[in-house]
Design a protein around this motif. Structure first.
Motif, short mmCIF file in Angstrom:
data_model
loop_
_atom_site.label_atom_id
_atom_site.label_comp_id
_atom_site.label_asym_id
_atom_site.label_seq_id
_atom_site.Cartn_x
_atom_site.Cartn_y
_atom_site.Cartn_z
N MET A 97 -35.04 -35.50 20.03
CA MET A 97 -34.47 -35.87 18.76
C MET A 97 -35.25 -35.16 17.66
N ARG A 98 -34.56 -34.74 16.63
CA ARG A 98 -35.24 -34.10 15.51
C ARG A 98 -35.89 -35.16 14.62
N ALA A 99 -36.90 -34.77 13.91
CA ALA A 99 -37.57 -35.68 12.99
C ALA A 99 -36.61 -36.07 11.88
N VAL A 100 -36.62 -37.34 11.52
CA VAL A 100 -35.73 -37.84 10.47
C VAL A 100 -36.55 -38.58 9.42
N SER A 101 -36.01 -38.60 8.22
CA SER A 101 -36.69 -39.28 7.11
C SER A 101 -36.11 -40.68 6.92
N GLU A 102 -36.77 -41.46 6.11
CA GLU A 102 -36.26 -42.79 5.79
C GLU A 102 -34.88 -42.70 5.16
N GLN A 103 -34.68 -41.74 4.29
CA GLN A 103 -33.37 -41.55 3.65
C GLN A 103 -32.30 -41.20 4.69
N ASP A 104 -32.63 -40.32 5.65
CA ASP A 104 -31.69 -39.97 6.72
C ASP A 104 -31.30 -41.22 7.51
N ILE A 105 -32.31 -42.02 7.82
CA ILE A 105 -32.08 -43.23 8.62
C ILE A 105 -31.14 -44.18 7.88
N ARG A 106 -31.45 -44.47 6.63
CA ARG A 106 -30.64 -45.41 5.86
C ARG A 106 -29.19 -44.93 5.70
N ALA A 107 -29.00 -43.63 5.55
CA ALA A 107 -27.65 -43.08 5.38
C ALA A 107 -26.86 -43.04 6.68
N SER A 108 -27.52 -43.22 7.83
CA SER A 108 -26.85 -43.07 9.12
C SER A 108 -26.12 -44.31 9.61
N GLY A 130 -25.66 -33.00 16.15
CA GLY A 130 -26.26 -32.76 14.84
C GLY A 130 -26.06 -33.87 13.83
N GLU A 131 -25.31 -34.90 14.17
CA GLU A 131 -25.05 -36.02 13.27
C GLU A 131 -25.84 -37.25 13.71
N LEU A 132 -26.37 -37.98 12.75
CA LEU A 132 -27.07 -39.22 13.04
C LEU A 132 -26.11 -40.40 12.96
N THR A 133 -26.27 -41.31 13.91
CA THR A 133 -25.50 -42.56 13.91
C THR A 133 -26.49 -43.69 14.06
N GLY A 134 -26.52 -44.58 13.08
CA GLY A 134 -27.40 -45.74 13.12
C GLY A 134 -26.59 -47.01 13.28
N VAL A 135 -27.10 -47.94 14.08
CA VAL A 135 -26.43 -49.23 14.26
C VAL A 135 -27.45 -50.35 14.15
N THR A 136 -27.00 -51.46 13.59
CA THR A 136 -27.81 -52.66 13.55
C THR A 136 -27.49 -53.47 14.80
N LEU A 137 -28.50 -54.12 15.35
CA LEU A 137 -28.36 -54.89 16.58
C LEU A 137 -28.88 -56.30 16.37
N ARG A 138 -28.31 -57.23 17.11
CA ARG A 138 -28.81 -58.61 17.14
C ARG A 138 -29.16 -58.93 18.58
N ALA A 139 -30.38 -59.40 18.80
CA ALA A 139 -30.81 -59.78 20.14
C ALA A 139 -30.45 -61.24 20.39
N SER A 140 -30.05 -61.54 21.61
CA SER A 140 -29.73 -62.92 21.96
C SER A 140 -30.99 -63.76 21.89
N ALA A 141 -30.81 -65.03 21.61
CA ALA A 141 -31.95 -65.93 21.44
C ALA A 141 -32.41 -66.54 22.75
N GLY A 142 -31.70 -66.28 23.84
CA GLY A 142 -32.05 -66.88 25.12
C GLY A 142 -33.41 -66.44 25.63
N ARG A 143 -34.19 -67.38 26.09
CA ARG A 143 -35.52 -67.07 26.65
C ARG A 143 -35.40 -67.12 28.16
N ARG A 144 -36.02 -66.15 28.82
CA ARG A 144 -35.98 -66.09 30.27
C ARG A 144 -37.37 -66.32 30.81
N GLY A 145 -37.45 -66.92 31.98
CA GLY A 145 -38.73 -67.13 32.63
C GLY A 145 -39.29 -65.83 33.18
N LEU A 146 -40.57 -65.83 33.47
CA LEU A 146 -41.23 -64.62 33.98
C LEU A 146 -40.70 -64.20 35.34
#
Length: 164
Positions: A1-12, A60-76
């Motif tokens: 992956m190429r280096a990206v800036s904070e501005q690149d990240i937010r715009a993606s 050559g295009e950046l795609t950013g997505v927001t994710l939500r992790a499930s709240a379920g806790r699993r045993g070891l």
């Protein structure tokens, strides 16, 4: 992956508003990233552990997505496998990450989920730069380059589901 800036990240970002993208927590160590070892930049929000973010580069295009992790806790004793890199982890090392779909479907609450390494370090596990805690990677006959190609294919399939 190429280096990206904070501005690149937010715009993606494609599955949140510009205001949400402006407010999200971006990693502070962008200058220290080993970009040559990353196929995507993934991180968890330090202020809201159920939130994660992923930025990938395709054609050559950046795609950013927001994710939500499930709240379920699993045993070891429970083990999970990441659907992107196929690394296994005990306990909470793999989380069900849901991403809101793009456009009208997402505004109506539709989302797509995948089981992904909780720390979003898939690229590092494949390359042996990071070892899963008491988990592991199965020994494969595929080369590292072939494993990377498979992971990128899995990642892009996930991203494609968000726009379908």
């Amino acid at each position: 992956m190429r280096a990206v800036s904070e501005q690149d990240i937010r715009a993606s970002f494609v599955n949140c508003s510009k205001g949400e993208a402006k407010r999200l927590a971006v990693p502070r160590d962008l200058d220290e990233q080993r970009w040559e070892d990353l196929d995507f930049l993934g991180w968890r929000d330090p202020g809201a552990r159920d939130r994660g973010y992923l930025v990938a580069e395709r054609d050559g295009e950046l795609t950013g997505v927001t994710l939500r992790a499930s709240a379920g806790r699993r045993g070891l004793l429970h083990r999970g496998m990441c659907t992107l890199c196929l690394t296994t982890h005990p306990g909470d090392g793999v989380s069900l990450m849901a991403a809101r779909k793009v456009g009208p479907a997402g505004r109506q609450g539709d989302s797509v989920g995948e089981y992904i390494c909780s720390d979003l370090a898939c690229s590092l596990y494949i390359r042996g730069r990071k070892t899963p805690q008491a988990g592991g990677r199965f020994e494969e006959s595929l080369s590292v380059e072939e494993q990377v190609a498979r992971m990128r294919g899995n990642l892009f399939a996930f991203l494609d589901k968000l726009t379908a």
